[in-house]
Design a protein around this motif. Structure first.
Motif, PDB file in Angstrom:
ATOM      1  N   LEU A   1       6.020   0.721 -26.862  1.00  0.00           N
ATOM      2  CA  LEU A   1       6.105   2.055 -27.435  1.00  0.00           C
ATOM      3  C   LEU A   1       6.579   1.973 -28.874  1.00  0.00           C
ATOM      4  O   LEU A   1       7.435   1.146 -29.216  1.00  0.00           O
ATOM      5  CB  LEU A   1       7.084   2.924 -26.627  1.00  0.00           C
ATOM      6  CG  LEU A   1       6.743   3.134 -25.157  1.00  0.00           C
ATOM      7  CD1 LEU A   1       7.901   3.821 -24.454  1.00  0.00           C
ATOM      8  CD2 LEU A   1       5.480   3.949 -25.004  1.00  0.00           C
ATOM      9  N   LYS A   2       6.028   2.839 -29.698  1.00  0.00           N
ATOM     10  CA  LYS A   2       6.422   2.912 -31.097  1.00  0.00           C
ATOM     11  C   LYS A   2       7.516   3.961 -31.236  1.00  0.00           C
ATOM     12  O   LYS A   2       7.276   5.154 -31.034  1.00  0.00           O
ATOM     13  CB  LYS A   2       5.214   3.274 -31.966  1.00  0.00           C
ATOM     14  CG  LYS A   2       5.366   2.904 -33.424  1.00  0.00           C
ATOM     15  CD  LYS A   2       4.064   3.108 -34.170  1.00  0.00           C
ATOM     16  CE  LYS A   2       4.146   2.558 -35.592  1.00  0.00           C
ATOM     17  NZ  LYS A   2       2.862   2.734 -36.316  1.00  0.00           N
ATOM     18  N   LEU A   3       8.734   3.511 -31.582  1.00  0.00           N
ATOM     19  CA  LEU A   3       9.899   4.379 -31.623  1.00  0.00           C
ATOM     20  C   LEU A   3      10.555   4.351 -33.001  1.00  0.00           C
ATOM     21  O   LEU A   3      10.321   3.443 -33.804  1.00  0.00           O
ATOM     22  CB  LEU A   3      10.915   3.955 -30.559  1.00  0.00           C
ATOM     23  CG  LEU A   3      10.428   3.888 -29.112  1.00  0.00           C
ATOM     24  CD1 LEU A   3      11.543   3.416 -28.208  1.00  0.00           C
ATOM     25  CD2 LEU A   3       9.900   5.238 -28.651  1.00  0.00           C
ATOM     26  N   TYR A   4      11.394   5.335 -33.217  1.00  0.00           N
ATOM     27  CA  TYR A   4      12.120   5.456 -34.478  1.00  0.00           C
ATOM     28  C   TYR A   4      13.468   4.776 -34.337  1.00  0.00           C
ATOM     29  O   TYR A   4      14.232   5.073 -33.412  1.00  0.00           O
ATOM     30  CB  TYR A   4      12.302   6.932 -34.824  1.00  0.00           C
ATOM     31  CG  TYR A   4      12.929   7.193 -36.167  1.00  0.00           C
ATOM     32  CD1 TYR A   4      12.283   6.796 -37.337  1.00  0.00           C
ATOM     33  CD2 TYR A   4      14.155   7.834 -36.269  1.00  0.00           C
ATOM     34  CE1 TYR A   4      12.847   7.042 -38.578  1.00  0.00           C
ATOM     35  CE2 TYR A   4      14.725   8.085 -37.508  1.00  0.00           C
ATOM     36  CZ  TYR A   4      14.067   7.690 -38.657  1.00  0.00           C
ATOM     37  OH  TYR A   4      14.637   7.927 -39.880  1.00  0.00           O
ATOM     38  N   ASN A   5      13.787   3.857 -35.251  1.00  0.00           N
ATOM     39  CA  ASN A   5      15.054   3.124 -35.185  1.00  0.00           C
ATOM     40  C   ASN A   5      16.077   3.613 -36.192  1.00  0.00           C
ATOM     41  O   ASN A   5      17.105   2.957 -36.420  1.00  0.00           O
ATOM     42  CB  ASN A   5      14.808   1.630 -35.403  1.00  0.00           C
ATOM     43  CG  ASN A   5      14.259   1.314 -36.787  1.00  0.00           C
ATOM     44  OD1 ASN A   5      14.053   2.213 -37.606  1.00  0.00           O
ATOM     45  ND2 ASN A   5      14.016   0.044 -37.060  1.00  0.00           N
ATOM     46  N   GLY A   6      15.830   4.746 -36.819  1.00  0.00           N
ATOM     47  CA  GLY A   6      16.728   5.290 -37.816  1.00  0.00           C
ATOM     48  C   GLY A   6      16.226   5.108 -39.232  1.00  0.00           C
ATOM     49  O   GLY A   6      16.638   5.843 -40.138  1.00  0.00           O
ATOM     50  N   LYS A   7      15.334   4.137 -39.442  1.00  0.00           N
ATOM     51  CA  LYS A   7      14.779   3.877 -40.771  1.00  0.00           C
ATOM     52  C   LYS A   7      13.260   3.810 -40.760  1.00  0.00           C
ATOM     53  O   LYS A   7      12.619   4.195 -41.731  1.00  0.00           O
ATOM     54  CB  LYS A   7      15.340   2.568 -41.326  1.00  0.00           C
ATOM     55  CG  LYS A   7      16.835   2.574 -41.559  1.00  0.00           C
ATOM     56  CD  LYS A   7      17.296   1.244 -42.141  1.00  0.00           C
ATOM     57  CE  LYS A   7      18.804   1.252 -42.392  1.00  0.00           C
ATOM     58  NZ  LYS A   7      19.272  -0.042 -42.958  1.00  0.00           N
ATOM     59  N   ASP A   8      12.693   3.298 -39.683  1.00  0.00           N
ATOM     60  CA  ASP A   8      11.249   3.098 -39.630  1.00  0.00           C
ATOM     61  C   ASP A   8      10.790   3.230 -38.181  1.00  0.00           C
ATOM     62  O   ASP A   8      11.588   3.252 -37.241  1.00  0.00           O
ATOM     63  CB  ASP A   8      10.894   1.712 -40.174  1.00  0.00           C
ATOM     64  CG  ASP A   8       9.428   1.618 -40.571  1.00  0.00           C
ATOM     65  OD1 ASP A   8       8.695   2.610 -40.375  1.00  0.00           O
ATOM     66  OD2 ASP A   8       9.013   0.554 -41.058  1.00  0.00           O
ATOM     67  N   TRP A   9       9.464   3.317 -38.015  1.00  0.00           N
ATOM     68  CA  TRP A   9       8.854   3.385 -36.689  1.00  0.00           C
ATOM     69  C   TRP A   9       8.347   1.987 -36.330  1.00  0.00           C
ATOM     70  O   TRP A   9       7.467   1.454 -37.003  1.00  0.00           O
ATOM     71  CB  TRP A   9       7.706   4.387 -36.677  1.00  0.00           C
ATOM     72  CG  TRP A   9       8.180   5.798 -36.858  1.00  0.00           C
ATOM     73  CD1 TRP A   9       8.476   6.417 -38.033  1.00  0.00           C
ATOM     74  CD2 TRP A   9       8.436   6.751 -35.824  1.00  0.00           C
ATOM     75  NE1 TRP A   9       8.900   7.701 -37.806  1.00  0.00           N
ATOM     76  CE2 TRP A   9       8.890   7.940 -36.459  1.00  0.00           C
ATOM     77  CE3 TRP A   9       8.337   6.734 -34.434  1.00  0.00           C
ATOM     78  CZ2 TRP A   9       9.226   9.078 -35.743  1.00  0.00           C
ATOM     79  CZ3 TRP A   9       8.670   7.869 -33.719  1.00  0.00           C
ATOM     80  CH2 TRP A   9       9.112   9.027 -34.375  1.00  0.00           C
TER      81      TRP A   9
END
Length: 309
Positions: free
Chosen positions: A146-154
């Motif tokens: 899954l493509k998730l948001y880590n706080g800075k990028d996806w």
């Protein structure tokens, strides 16, 4: 006839990995609801895809076409295009439902309070195949990428799936071809992927009796047995007052607990979800038993639109 059913696959090794993605998606939907509300008249007469594209041009700019509202691109940096369109569709649906309820209220339907548009909504993101979601099999174990948001990028993350859930779906369909793009679903601290599975079934050539089901408020369901010429052969009101009273008592306890503390009463919420699921199972069983008792060929359910104000 095509039948659409939902199937869930539990994610067994993720507890906090989705929180940032959910937060930024819900923030995006809240912002888009305000934009849709401003330009709602411009969407009249447009089909769903055209309406979505119209809002997207307002908030997402290109090198040749600057956005009218550049805040979205600046604040939601690198927001995936498919997720952006999902958020726009969710915002349009919320505003449309609010406007429809407001029109009924202004026309004199005062059975309920004046509708209010909830800006902050508990919506969950959907992950499109290939762009934000992929199945992965390693050493016989099933994973979801899954493509998730880590706080800075996806970025891409891999999560292990419940093998039992995957095997159950494999018995019904081709897991790679027949499943729709999944929507994230939350159960307390745990998460699952909810898929829509489309199956084909054959109806009888001649339907002599139907069981029409109306889901109501005063009673949980009303079943009516009808023939093709409109003759009513039987009616049954399905109601479980004990279970309903139990749910209301738990919800009152939730309300009281929230007024006394800022902490979320998760334990009470779990009880409410369990009681509600138990009640749903009892209602479905009662409807099926009555249809079999009256020799109904098919069960026709009331179509309820999703969403809320």
């Amino acid at each position: 006839m095509d039948i659409a059913i939902s199937r869930e696959i539990r994610i067994v090794n993720a507890f906090k990995a989705f929180l940032r993605t959910i937060a930024v998606y819900q923030e995006a939907v809240s912002y888009l609801i305000q934009i849709v509300l401003i330009h709602f008249l411009d969407l009249s007469g447009l089909i769903s895809n055209e309406a979505m594209m119209h809002i997207e041009k307002l908030i997402h700019g290109t090198s040749k076409r600057p956005a009218r509202y550049p805040y979205f691109d600046a604040h939601f940096l690198k927001f995936p295009s498919y997720l952006r369109r999902t958020a726009i569709s969710a915002a349009i649906s919320a505003v449309k439902l609010y406007k429809a309820n407001m029109e009924k209220w202004e026309a004199g339907d005062r059975k309920h309070k004046k509708p209010r548009l909830t800006i902050n909504r508990s919506v969950m993101p959907a992950f499109y195949h290939g762009n934000m979601f992929e199945f992965d099999v390693v050493d016989g174990f099933w994973y979801a990428r899954l493509k998730l948001y880590n706080g800075k990028d996806w970025v891409w993350y891999r999560f292990r799936l419940s093998q039992a859930d995957v095997w159950n779906i494999q018995n019904e369909c081709d897991i790679h071809k027949d499943l729709s793009s999944p929507t994230l679903k939350r159960h307390g601290d745990r998460f699952s992927l909810c898929f829509v599975l489309k199956l084909k079934t054959d109806l009888p050539d001649s339907v002599s009796r139907i069981c029409a089901v109306d889901l109501g408020l005063n009673t949980h369901a009303v079943c009516v047995i009808m023939t093709p010429d409109g003759t009513v052969l039987g009616r049954r009101f399905i109601h479980f007052p004990v279970e309903e009273d139990r749910i209301r008592r738990v919800l009152n306890e939730v309300k009281k607990a929230k007024s006394m503390s800022k902490c979320s009463p998760r334990r009470l919420y779990r009880f409410a979800d369990f009681y509600n699921e138990t009640l749903s199972t009892k209602i479905a069983s009662a409807i099926t038993e009555y249809a079999l008792e009256m020799d109904a060929d098919v069960i026709v359910m009331e179509h309820l639109s999703a969403g809320g104000t």
